[in-house]
Design a protein around this motif. Structure first.
Motif, PDB file in Angstrom:
ATOM      1  N   VAL A   2      -6.785   6.361   1.925  1.00 49.00           N
ATOM      2  CA  VAL A   2      -7.438   5.463   0.960  1.00 49.00           C
ATOM      3  C   VAL A   2      -8.937   5.746   0.913  1.00 49.00           C
ATOM      4  CG1 VAL A   2      -8.055   3.071   0.457  1.00 49.00           C
ATOM      5  CG2 VAL A   2      -5.721   3.638   1.147  1.00 49.00           C
TER       6      VAL A   2
ATOM      7  N   LEU B  14       0.832  -1.196   0.000  1.00 48.82           N
ATOM      8  CA  LEU B  14       0.000   0.000   0.000  1.00 48.82           C
ATOM      9  C   LEU B  14       0.871   1.251   0.000  1.00 48.82           C
ATOM     10  CD1 LEU B  14      -2.766  -0.995   2.576  1.00 48.82           C
ATOM     11  CD2 LEU B  14      -2.735  -1.344   0.116  1.00 48.82           C
TER      12      LEU B  14
ATOM     13  N   THR C 238      -5.774   2.817  -3.419  1.00 49.70           N
ATOM     14  CA  THR C 238      -4.780   2.279  -2.479  1.00 49.70           C
ATOM     15  C   THR C 238      -3.336   2.574  -2.876  1.00 49.70           C
ATOM     16  OG1 THR C 238      -4.891   0.152  -3.637  1.00 49.70           O
ATOM     17  CG2 THR C 238      -6.267   0.415  -1.664  1.00 49.70           C
TER      18      THR C 238
END
Length: 232
Positions: free
Chosen positions: A72, A65, A100
């Motif tokens: 996000v 990520l 993400t």
């Protein structure tokens, strides 16, 4: 799964289970932001977890990520109400991956050999529109046969590219050896850099071959299920 995770559920097509992945963002409060097709026009919406899953198992996407969970979700909610769904350029996975990682990508398309920068987009959209109206197992079976043929073609092409990359790596190694024999370390280093690049290309192509094999096995399993449904 946790707040801010990219998640997916396997959805059915033409009565065949688990044919494609539908992606979204887990908000951590039993809601999911995703490209919902509950209405006639697909729209990014925040729905209940149940409306996202349709009662099926939900899985997290395993990847590095870029953004923290709060960011996000901010990115996901910033696009609520968007109605710009495009199978090849802006599908549910493009959206969730952008939330993400910042990259608008769809691994599913690549795994099927669908690279928008290399393919005829109008023709692919026409085929996608046709497939949307598939309603019988017989039609699904015909699509499976075509998909298997496409996978076989992609496998042969990728295998040829892999073999060419092996040859390139060997050639650059020989060039480096000759350069060292001539006391040309500068040329040797340059050749070895090219060899390393070729080896990375080999790794990428090898991974793609594995994905194609896995994809074919999945399609074969789905086709077997469709055959049983027809027989039953």
């Amino acid at each position: 799964m946790a707040k801010g995770d990219q998640i997916y559920v396997l959805r059915d097509l033409a009565g065949v289970p688990g044919l494609y992945q539908h992606h979204g963002i887990d908000c951590g409060d039993d809601t999911v932001v995703h490209y919902s097709k509950a209405r006639e026009i697909a729209e990014i919406a925040r729905t209940s977890f149940a409306a996202f899953s349709w009662g099926n198992s939900v899985y997290p996407v395993r990847q590095s990520l870029i953004y923290p969970p709060e960011t996000v979700i901010e990115r996901a909610t910033s696009r609520l109400g968007e109605r710009q769904y495009d199978l090849l350029l802006n599908n549910c996975e493009h959206f969730a991956t952008w939330c993400t990682t910042g990259r608008s990508e769809s691994r599913q398309l690549f795994s099927f050999g669908l690279r928008p920068d290399q393919l005829n987009l109008p023709e692919l959209r026409r085929l996608a529109e046709r497939d949307r109206h598939v309603t019988t197992p017989e039609q699904a079976r015909a699509n499976f046969q075509k998909a298997l043929g496409d996978i076989a073609t992609a496998y042969r092409t990728t295998l040829a590219d892999q073999q060419a990359a092996y040859k390139t790596a060997e050639e650059w190694y020989r060039v480096a050896q000759k350069a060292l024999a001539m006391d040309r370390e500068d040329l040797a280093r340059a050749a070895l850099h090219r060899k390393v690049a070729a080896n990375k290309r080999i790794e990428t192509l090898t991974a793609q071959l594995g994905e194609l094999v896995e994809l074919e096995l999945n399609l074969q399993r789905n086709r077997a299920f469709a055959e049983r449904q027809v027989g039953g």
